[in-house]
Design a protein around this motif. Structure first.
Motif, PDB file in Angstrom:
ATOM      1  N   LEU A 145      -1.534   1.802  -4.512  1.00  0.00           N
ATOM      2  CA  LEU A 145      -0.466   0.624  -4.472  1.00  0.00           C
ATOM      3  C   LEU A 145       0.832   1.097  -5.071  1.00  0.00           C
ATOM      4  O   LEU A 145       0.502   1.816  -6.047  1.00  0.00           O
TER       5      LEU A 145
ATOM      6  N   PRO B  13       0.902  -1.208   0.106  1.00  0.00           N
ATOM      7  CA  PRO B  13      -0.060   0.171   0.183  1.00  0.00           C
ATOM      8  C   PRO B  13       0.886   1.273   0.032  1.00  0.00           C
ATOM      9  O   PRO B  13       1.977   1.394   0.620  1.00  0.00           O
TER      10      PRO B  13
ATOM     11  N   GLY C  86      -7.458   4.350  -3.013  1.00  0.00           N
ATOM     12  CA  GLY C  86      -6.344   3.414  -2.686  1.00  0.00           C
ATOM     13  C   GLY C  86      -4.987   3.669  -3.532  1.00  0.00           C
ATOM     14  O   GLY C  86      -5.312   4.059  -4.472  1.00  0.00           O
TER      15      GLY C  86
ATOM     16  N   GLU D 249     -13.073  -5.751  -2.940  1.00  0.00           N
ATOM     17  CA  GLU D 249     -13.418  -5.655  -1.488  1.00  0.00           C
ATOM     18  C   GLU D 249     -14.342  -4.582  -1.157  1.00  0.00           C
ATOM     19  O   GLU D 249     -14.913  -4.619  -0.203  1.00  0.00           O
ATOM     20  N   GLN D 250     -14.206  -3.665  -2.068  1.00  0.00           N
ATOM     21  CA  GLN D 250     -15.349  -2.503  -1.885  1.00  0.00           C
ATOM     22  C   GLN D 250     -16.746  -2.555  -2.789  1.00  0.00           C
ATOM     23  O   GLN D 250     -17.311  -1.479  -2.717  1.00  0.00           O
TER      24      GLN D 250
ATOM     25  N   SER E 150      -3.737  -6.325  -8.660  1.00  0.00           N
ATOM     26  CA  SER E 150      -3.887  -6.026  -6.842  1.00  0.00           C
ATOM     27  C   SER E 150      -5.028  -4.858  -6.974  1.00  0.00           C
ATOM     28  O   SER E 150      -5.806  -5.139  -5.786  1.00  0.00           O
TER      29      SER E 150
ATOM     30  N   ARG F 299      -8.263  -6.551  -6.840  1.00  0.00           N
ATOM     31  CA  ARG F 299      -8.777  -7.388  -5.686  1.00  0.00           C
ATOM     32  C   ARG F 299      -9.365  -6.051  -4.595  1.00  0.00           C
ATOM     33  O   ARG F 299     -10.137  -6.478  -3.932  1.00  0.00           O
ATOM     34  N   HIS F 300      -8.697  -5.152  -4.510  1.00  0.00           N
ATOM     35  CA  HIS F 300      -8.959  -3.837  -3.687  1.00  0.00           C
ATOM     36  C   HIS F 300     -10.425  -3.648  -3.901  1.00  0.00           C
ATOM     37  O   HIS F 300     -11.174  -3.356  -3.200  1.00  0.00           O
ATOM     38  N   CYS F 301     -10.458  -3.167  -5.082  1.00  0.00           N
ATOM     39  CA  CYS F 301     -11.902  -2.780  -5.468  1.00  0.00           C
ATOM     40  C   CYS F 301     -13.236  -3.671  -5.527  1.00  0.00           C
ATOM     41  O   CYS F 301     -14.076  -3.194  -4.998  1.00  0.00           O
TER      42      CYS F 301
END
Length: 179
Positions: free
Chosen positions: A65, A11, A63, A123-124, A116, A119-121
């Motif tokens: 990264l 991050p 976010g 999760e949202q 990556s 994956r974060h998106c």
């Protein structure tokens, strides 16, 4: 890819802003020299970009990264992403920025950053993902190789000049999660 180059993804934090800005400015200059106005490229500054990204970093759902060269901790690329801007539904997220230093391109860093970020998106609550790319960007095929489709064009003003941009969409993020 003719050789392996190690990198790590982590991050991004406020401490990274000046290095993130450096990647952005240097990448724009190396990628768009001869395609965008020299005065615009030469006028870009790390300080202004760092301030712009500091504001963005604090926005809800946004976010960062960073790709880091492990032996030096130098940031060699980054992705910035979050909820789609404009009228995009909540289930469509956006990659706002994706940059990898020219000398580190072709080693899977951009792909790793996109996957990556996806994956974060997810999760949202995202189901789809898109990115605006300058039409003159010689690296547009990168998005197509990752399965994105050009779905829309519009123009953007940069330094009092019009430039065309293309929206690339991953209608379904799931294939990115399997990479």
């Amino acid at each position: 890819m003719d050789e392996h180059r190690p990198f790590a993804i982590r991050p991004g934090t406020g401490d990274d802003l000046f290095m993130i800005a450096g990647v952005l400015v240097d990448t724009w200059r190396s990628t768009f020299r001869g395609l965008l106005a020299d005065d615009f490229l030469d006028g870009m500054s790390r300080e202004e970009q760092a301030m712009r990204h500091a504001r963005r970093m604090g926005a809800p759902g946004v976010g960062y990264l960073v790709a880091v060269e492990p032996s030096t901790e130098e940031i060699i690329g980054f992705a910035n992403f979050g909820p789609g801007r404009g009228t995009a539904p909540d289930t469509i997220h956006e990659i706002y920025a994706l940059y990898v230093r020219a000398e580190h391109q072709g080693f899977g860093i951009g792909t790793a950053l996109v996957c990556s970020a996806a994956r974060h998106c997810v999760e949202q609550g995202a189901k789809s993902l898109f990115a605006w790319v300058l039409a003159s960007n010689p690296n547009r095929q990168f998005y197509e190789r990752l399965g994105a489709t050009a779905v829309e064009t519009t123009s953007i003003w940069l330094d009092d000049r019009h430039y065309e941009q293309v929206a690339y969409l991953w209608e379904d993020i799931a294939p990115l999660l399997k990479r």
